[in-house]
Design an enzyme around this catalytic site. Sequence first.
Site, short mmCIF file in Angstrom:
data_model
loop_
_atom_site.label_atom_id
_atom_site.label_comp_id
_atom_site.label_asym_id
_atom_site.label_seq_id
_atom_site.Cartn_x
_atom_site.Cartn_y
_atom_site.Cartn_z
N LYS A 4 0.64 -1.64 -6.47
CA LYS A 4 -0.48 -0.69 -6.24
C LYS A 4 -1.34 -0.51 -7.50
CE LYS A 4 -1.33 3.08 -3.03
NZ LYS A 4 -2.26 2.32 -2.19
N1 PMP Z 1 -0.58 -1.76 2.02
C1 PMP Z 1 -1.58 -1.47 1.18
C2 PMP Z 1 -2.34 -2.57 0.53
C3 PMP Z 1 -1.91 -0.13 0.91
O1 PMP Z 1 -2.89 0.17 0.06
C4 PMP Z 1 -1.20 0.89 1.59
C5 PMP Z 1 -1.57 2.33 1.39
N2 PMP Z 1 -1.06 2.88 0.23
C6 PMP Z 1 -0.15 0.54 2.45
C7 PMP Z 1 0.13 -0.81 2.64
C8 PMP Z 1 0.68 1.58 3.12
O2 PMP Z 1 1.54 2.19 2.19
P1 PMP Z 1 2.09 3.66 2.42
O3 PMP Z 1 2.74 3.69 3.74
O4 PMP Z 1 3.04 3.89 1.31
O5 PMP Z 1 0.90 4.57 2.38
#
Ligand code: PMP
Length: 319
Positions: free
Chosen positions: A163
């Site tokens: 991230k």
């Molecule tokens: N993939 C990406 C590329 C994202 O940016 C996100 C959002 N944070 C997710 C998946 C989903 O992650 P989460 O369930 O932790 O929000």
Amino acid sequence: MAQGTQGKPNYAFFEGKIVPFEDAKISVMTHALNYGTGVFGGLRGYWNADEEQLFVFRPHDHFERFLQSANMMRIDLAYQPADLVQILLDLLRTEGLRENCYVRPLAYKSTEMIGVKLHDVDDALTIFALPFGSYVNNKEDGLHVGFSSWRRVDDNAIPARGKVTGAYANSALIKTEAHLAGYDEALVLNSSGHLSETSASNIFLVRKGVVYTPPVYADVLEGITRRTVIHLLREDMGIEVVERDIDRTELYVADEVFLCGTGVQIAAITRIEHRPVANGVMGPITQRIHDLYHSLVRGQLEKYREWLTPVYVKQTEQA
Ligand code: PMP
């Protein structure tokens, strides 16, 4: 000037304390702004009107991933997940939010300098929260998606698992290409040609009652919602979930396809590149997981309360 669709926060956690939002400013020379050397998170708070309570969904898990991302980028915050949860609760109480909201923690290389590197650069943390409804238009008739012409960032280039702010240039290219092509979102293949995720959510498909999702080694963010959905499918609904590589055309022959993520929550995909998914309406497993998820994040399911952190201290609990 382009307008954001959301309101602004009133406060931010910035330089070690909660300050008015207008005072949380950084320089144009900030390292992370120039080189994408930051990591971030995204959490949601859900307002439960009956209990007059704001529930933050899995904050400990979000902050654990956030600190792991920071570690990948050699950002040293000297906080534990529990410290960040406490800072967030203080911030949300100061904001006094009584509606659904979104929380953005951001850790970044903060020195004002020229020079792309990770060492000998200062680190900083900010967190802010704002009222927030749907992220994508969770249309009743589901989303229409296409395959992106862009590949997902490779783990050996910029880890999707991390991230990293700079890696979201990849997501931005993907999202805008999809938008300009008339799609709601895009499905993204990784450098080995298998399905990874979308610009900002993880993906599941259903075939003959079994649910499949790309594995954690497919250049995906290890989503907290993905983890939640896998748990609910297996433990609550008794449905088999298989993590394995998925070919592009397997999407075309799926019975159901859905996205999940903090922003998107649970969203059905009902058309892929002008082909209906099965009969083109939200399928039964997607509907069940959607309903289950929306009940539990609002605190309506007792057995999943442990995933929720209440923001406000109730009078009865104070004594
Ligand atoms: N993939 C990406 C590329 C994202 O940016 C996100 C959002 N944070 C997710 C998946 C989903 O992650 P989460 O369930 O932790 O929000």
